[in-house]
Design an enzyme around this catalytic site. Structure first.
Site, PDB file in Angstrom:
ATOM      1  N   LYS A 180      47.590 -34.662 -18.352  1.00 40.39           N
ATOM      2  CA  LYS A 180      47.491 -35.703 -19.237  1.00 40.39           C
ATOM      3  C   LYS A 180      48.640 -36.285 -19.911  1.00 40.39           C
ATOM      4  O   LYS A 180      48.899 -37.408 -19.878  1.00 40.39           O
ATOM      5  CB  LYS A 180      46.536 -35.665 -20.277  1.00 40.39           C
TER       6      LYS A 180
ATOM      7  N   ASP B 150      41.798 -38.054 -22.339  1.00 40.48           N
ATOM      8  CA  ASP B 150      41.480 -37.480 -23.600  1.00 40.48           C
ATOM      9  C   ASP B 150      40.029 -37.134 -24.000  1.00 40.48           C
ATOM     10  O   ASP B 150      39.189 -37.447 -22.891  1.00 40.48           O
ATOM     11  CB  ASP B 150      42.508 -37.906 -24.661  1.00 40.48           C
TER      12      ASP B 150
END
Length: 247
Positions: A142, A160
């Site tokens: 991420k 997220d």
């Protein structure tokens, strides 16, 4: 934020059960287009001026709000302007700079190790490939996607908590693992749109599709969402009270 002048019930929203892959892809792209109109100012919420600043800010954002990170980073970036300064940092001093972001001991250790790795292996510069980024201390996929998309213009789709929640509610995926979510969503969206689609979903998650109670009756995606009315009120007035405007 637009509101919809209707009082559609959940039965008016088409079910997505049995949706073909092609139909889901078309719906995903339509969702992206609607969100682009709804959030023309969608962007990375972490303040930064360099790839290193963005990398550090993203590491600090784990289990912390972007607002809190942005309160901490001006002083941090002034004190630690480059990778070598993180590598040479006194851990206790660094911890005090980042204490408000939570988990500050682990984060400080990672930043010191990160600085050392960047200095030793990359000439002090942040690399611009996924493989090199995820090999760095404290950097997961991420974080790497955030840096690639926003610092280097390389399309990436960071997943997220907001992104994961919204795409599952929209019925675009049933996956819960962020890597699996990334894989499924990027297969349906044009590569050039990956970074901005993630930003738009984050803005939507913060503004309308809240974790506890979504503002379904004020959602631009209400007619494309199989969860409409099940996670929040459809009444326009009640929904409007739940909307949180984004700057």
């Amino acid at each position: 934020m637009s509101t919809l002048p209707h009082t559609a019930s959940t039965t008016a929203v088409a079910s997505r059960r049995g949706e073909t892959p092609l139909a889901r892809t078309r719906r995903t792209r339509r969702i992206n287009r609607l969100l682009a109109k709804e959030y023309p100012n969608a962007r990375c919420a972490l303040d930064h001026t360099t790839p290193l600043e963005l990398l550090v800010a993203t590491i600090l954002s784990a289990q912390c709000t972007d607002v809190r990170v942005n309160q901490v980073t001006p002083a941090l970036f002034a004190a630690y302007p480059d990778a070598a300064s993180y590598a040479a940092a006194d851990r206790a001093t660094l911890e005090e700079y980042i204490r408000p972001t939570g988990f500050f001991r682990n984060k400080a250790a990672n930043l010191i190790r990160l600085g050392a790795a960047l200095t030793a292996d990359h000439g002090g510069e942040v690399p611009d490939t996924m493989a090199e980024l995820v090999a760095l201390p404290g950097v997961g996929r991420k974080t790497a996607n955030v840096v690639l998309g926003n610092a280097f213009g390389v399309p990436g789709f960071p997943v997220d908590t907001h992104v994961g929640r919204v795409v599952r509610r929209l019925g675009l995926t049933e996956q819960t693992d962020p890597v699996a979510v990334e894989r499924e969503i990027t297969a349906m969206v044009e590569k050039k749109e990956w970074t901005m689609f993630s930003h738009r979903l984050i803005f939507h998650g913060r503004s309308v599709c809240h974790a506890r109670r979504a503002a379904c009756g004020a959602c631009v995606l209400v007619r494309l969402c199989p969860s409409a009315g099940t996670v929040g009120p459809m009444d326009p007035a009640a929904a409007a009270d739940l909307v949180k405007e984004q700057a």
